[in-house]
Design a protein around this motif. Structure first.
Motif, PDB file in Angstrom:
ATOM      1  N   LEU A 169     -52.111  52.223 -51.664  1.00  0.00           N
ATOM      2  CA  LEU A 169     -52.483  51.993 -53.061  1.00  0.00           C
ATOM      3  C   LEU A 169     -51.366  52.448 -53.995  1.00  0.00           C
ATOM      4  CD1 LEU A 169     -54.435  51.365 -55.388  1.00  0.00           C
ATOM      5  CD2 LEU A 169     -55.429  53.648 -55.062  1.00  0.00           C
ATOM      6  N   ALA A 170     -50.743  53.576 -53.680  1.00  0.00           N
ATOM      7  CA  ALA A 170     -49.647  54.079 -54.507  1.00  0.00           C
ATOM      8  C   ALA A 170     -48.495  53.072 -54.556  1.00  0.00           C
ATOM      9  CB  ALA A 170     -49.155  55.421 -53.961  1.00  0.00           C
ATOM     10  N   VAL A 171     -48.181  52.472 -53.393  1.00  0.00           N
ATOM     11  CA  VAL A 171     -47.114  51.465 -53.353  1.00  0.00           C
ATOM     12  C   VAL A 171     -47.490  50.267 -54.219  1.00  0.00           C
ATOM     13  CG1 VAL A 171     -45.874  49.837 -51.869  1.00  0.00           C
ATOM     14  CG2 VAL A 171     -46.295  52.174 -51.078  1.00  0.00           C
ATOM     15  N   ILE A 172     -48.746  49.835 -54.130  1.00  0.00           N
ATOM     16  CA  ILE A 172     -49.214  48.704 -54.939  1.00  0.00           C
ATOM     17  C   ILE A 172     -49.108  49.029 -56.429  1.00  0.00           C
ATOM     18  CG2 ILE A 172     -51.259  47.333 -55.537  1.00  0.00           C
ATOM     19  CD1 ILE A 172     -52.146  47.664 -52.594  1.00  0.00           C
ATOM     20  N   ALA A 173     -49.463  50.271 -56.791  1.00  0.00           N
ATOM     21  CA  ALA A 173     -49.421  50.678 -58.200  1.00  0.00           C
ATOM     22  C   ALA A 173     -48.013  50.630 -58.766  1.00  0.00           C
ATOM     23  CB  ALA A 173     -49.989  52.097 -58.336  1.00  0.00           C
ATOM     24  N   ILE A 174     -47.022  50.967 -57.935  1.00  0.00           N
ATOM     25  CA  ILE A 174     -45.621  50.894 -58.382  1.00  0.00           C
ATOM     26  C   ILE A 174     -45.111  49.457 -58.306  1.00  0.00           C
ATOM     27  CG2 ILE A 174     -43.274  51.700 -57.923  1.00  0.00           C
ATOM     28  CD1 ILE A 174     -44.461  54.215 -56.702  1.00  0.00           C
TER      29      ILE A 174
ATOM     30  N   ASP B 200     -43.252  54.263 -67.813  1.00  0.00           N
ATOM     31  CA  ASP B 200     -44.119  53.295 -67.163  1.00  0.00           C
ATOM     32  C   ASP B 200     -43.912  53.349 -65.655  1.00  0.00           C
ATOM     33  OD1 ASP B 200     -41.746  51.789 -66.600  1.00  0.00           O
ATOM     34  OD2 ASP B 200     -41.867  50.937 -68.616  1.00  0.00           O
ATOM     35  N   LEU B 201     -44.615  52.477 -64.953  1.00  0.00           N
ATOM     36  CA  LEU B 201     -44.510  52.414 -63.493  1.00  0.00           C
ATOM     37  C   LEU B 201     -43.541  51.331 -63.041  1.00  0.00           C
ATOM     38  CD1 LEU B 201     -48.281  52.908 -62.598  1.00  0.00           C
ATOM     39  CD2 LEU B 201     -46.416  54.521 -62.155  1.00  0.00           C
ATOM     40  N   ASP B 202     -42.692  50.893 -63.968  1.00  0.00           N
ATOM     41  CA  ASP B 202     -41.640  49.928 -63.636  1.00  0.00           C
ATOM     42  C   ASP B 202     -40.459  50.705 -63.061  1.00  0.00           C
ATOM     43  OD1 ASP B 202     -39.891  47.823 -63.413  1.00  0.00           O
ATOM     44  OD2 ASP B 202     -39.450  47.720 -65.573  1.00  0.00           O
ATOM     45  N   PHE B 203     -40.482  50.923 -61.757  1.00  0.00           N
ATOM     46  CA  PHE B 203     -39.466  51.729 -61.089  1.00  0.00           C
ATOM     47  C   PHE B 203     -38.242  50.881 -60.743  1.00  0.00           C
ATOM     48  CE2 PHE B 203     -42.660  54.779 -61.060  1.00  0.00           C
ATOM     49  CZ  PHE B 203     -42.275  55.949 -60.441  1.00  0.00           C
ATOM     50  N   ASN B 204     -37.140  51.559 -60.525  1.00  0.00           N
ATOM     51  CA  ASN B 204     -35.956  50.917 -59.971  1.00  0.00           C
ATOM     52  C   ASN B 204     -36.351  50.270 -58.640  1.00  0.00           C
ATOM     53  OD1 ASN B 204     -33.585  50.377 -58.600  1.00  0.00           O
ATOM     54  ND2 ASN B 204     -32.656  52.371 -58.968  1.00  0.00           N
ATOM     55  N   PRO B 205     -36.108  48.960 -58.447  1.00  0.00           N
ATOM     56  CA  PRO B 205     -36.498  48.296 -57.193  1.00  0.00           C
ATOM     57  C   PRO B 205     -35.999  49.011 -55.945  1.00  0.00           C
ATOM     58  CG  PRO B 205     -35.818  46.667 -58.801  1.00  0.00           C
ATOM     59  CD  PRO B 205     -35.511  48.007 -59.404  1.00  0.00           C
TER      60      PRO B 205
END
Length: 363
Positions: A136-141, A307-312
Motif C-alpha cells: 500500500l505504501a508503494v501504491i501511495a507513492i 507531496d507524495l510526488d517522489f523522485n522516480p
C-alpha cells in the motif's frame, strides 16, 4: 547496566560538544558530525524510556505509546528539515528509513541470527499483513508520481491536494493496523510481546516519573540537536562531496534509527525473530503509514508544500526493497543467506544513490 546503555551514556558527551562546536564556530562539518553522534544515544534513551513507561501503563496504552514514539527521532528531524524548506531531503529521509529498515536492519538480523541458528522462524500471517501494508505504501507513492510523469500541466496544488487525501487514507489504515495488532488479533503478536526483555522480568517495576523525565528531556534534546544537524547539513554534505539525496537516503536514517537497529539485531541473535521483525518491519510501516502522512499535513500547515510526488529513482528503490523483503519473509522462515541477499540489495541501492547525479532541487 547493559553494555548498550553504557555506550549510550558515553555518547552523551557529544551533546555538550556539539553545542560548543556550534557556538564556538568550529565549522559546519564538525557541528554536523557531533550533532549526529549526539542524536544516537538520545534516540536510544527515548526508546528505553518509552518501553519502561509502557510497562506501567499496560499493554494497550503502552502499545499506543510505542506506536507514537517508535520513530519520534526521525519525525523530529524531518519536521525541522521541512520547516527549513528542505522538502527533497525530507522525502529522501522517508525513502531511506524504509530502505534501511527493510534491507539493512532486517538483513543484519537475518544474517547474524542465521549464523547462530541454522533456521529461524516467525509468524507468517503477520509477515503477510506487513507485506500488504508495505505494498500500500508503494501504491501511495506511485500514484502521485505517476500522475506527474504521465500528465502534462499537472499543477503543484493538484498534487498537494491528492497527497493530502492519500495521507488521510494512510493514517486511517495505520490506526486500523494498531486496532488489528492490539485488539482484534493480539494472539498473532503474543510471541513478540512475550519475548520482550522487559516482559521477561515480571518483577521489574519502573519509576514512571523518572522515565517520563528521561523521555521529555531526550525529546527536547533531540529537537535541539536536530536543529544543529539540519542547519549544518547542506554545508557539511558539500564539504564531504555528498549530494543531499545520498545524505537524506543513507546518512540521516542511519542516525535516527541506529538505536532501533541495534535492538532488532540483538534480539535476532537470541533467536527471537518475531520481535526482531516487529521492530524492523514495524518501523517501516510506521514511516510509510504514519510519519510520511503527518509530514504531508505538517508541510501544508508550515506553508512548505510537500507531496507524495517522489523522485522516480527513489520510487524504484522503495519498490525494489518492498519486493525482495516481502519475497524473503513470506514463508515465515529465515537463514543467513537471505540476510546476505537483503544486505547486498541495500549495498547496491546505496551505491546507486551515491553515484546518482545531482539534479535540480536535490543536491
Amino acid at each position: 547496566m547493559s553494555g548498550k546503555n553504557i555506550l549510550f551514556l558515553v555518547l552523551l558527551i557529544f551533546v555538550p560538544i556539539s553545542l560548543i562546536a556550534h557556538f564556538g564556530e568550529w565549522g559546519e562539518l564538525t557541528v554536523f558530525i557531533t550533532a549526529g553522534l549526539a542524536i544516537l544515544p538520545l534516540a536510544g534513551w527515548m526508546g528505553k524510556a518509552t518501553e519502561e513507561i509502557a510497562v506501567v501503563l499496560g499493554p494497550l496504552v503502552g502499545g499506543l505509546l510505542n506506536a507514537t514514539f517508535g520513530n519520534a527521532t526521525e519525525l523530529i528531524i524531518a519536521l525541522i528539515a521541512l520547516r527549513a524548506g528542505l522538502v527533497d531531503v525530507v522525502k529522501a529521509s522517508i525513502t531511506g528509513s524504509i530502505l534501511g529498515n527493510l534491507l539493512l536492519v532486517m538483513g543484519l538480523a537475518m544474517f547474524l541470527g542465521g549464523l547462530r541458528h541454522k533456521e529461524q522462524k516467525f509468524e507468517p500471517i503477520v509477515a503477510r499483513v506487513n507485506a500488504a501494508s508495505m505494498n500500500l505504501a508503494v501504491i501511495a507513492i506511485l500514484m502521485p508520481t505517476a500522475m506527474d510523469v504521465t500528465s502534462s500541466g499537472v499543477s503543484e496544488q493538484t498534487l498537494q491536494r491528492l497527497s493530502v487525501a492519500v495521507a488521510i487514507v494512510l493514517i486511517i489504515v495505520y490506526a486500523l493496523t494498531l486496532l488489528f495488532s492490539m485488539k482484534t488479533h493480539t494472539y498473532l503478536y503474543d510471541v513478540g510481546v512475550a519475548d520482550s526483555p522487559i516482559v521477561e522480568n515480571p518483577a521489574h517495576t519502573p519509576n514512571i516519573w523518572l522515565w517520563g523525565g528521561v523521555l521529555l528531556g531526550s525529546t527536547l534534546l533531540v529537537a535541539l540537536e536536530s536543529e544543529l544537524l539540519v542547519d549544518s547539513l547542506e554545508a557539511a554534505t558539500s564539504q564531504l562531496g555528498l549530494t543531499a539525496l545520498f545524505t537524506g537516503v543513507i546518512l540521516v536514517p542511519i542516525i535516527g534509527n541506529a538505536a532501533e537497529h541495534a535492538t532488532a539485531v540483538t534480539v535476532a541473535m537470541k533467536n527471537k525473530m518475531d520481535l526482531s521483525l516487529s521492530v524492523a518491519v514495524g518501523s517501516s510501516m510506521q514511516i510509510a503509514l504514519f510519519v510520511a502522512p503527518v509530514l504531508i499535513l505538517a508541510g501544508w500547515a508550515f506553508g512548505q508544500p510537500m507531496d507524495l510526488d517522489f523522485n522516480p529513482f527513489e520510487l524504484v528503490a522503495v519498490a525494489v526493497a518492498v519486493l525482495i523483503a516481502n519475497t524473503i519473509s513470506s514463508d515465515g522462515k529465515s537463514n543467513w543467506l537471505e540476510g546476505v541477499l537483503l544486505l547486498a540489495t541495500y549495498t547496491v541501492l546505496g551505491l546507486a544513490f551515491y553515484f546518482h547525479p545531482v539534479i535540480e532541487g536535490i543536491g
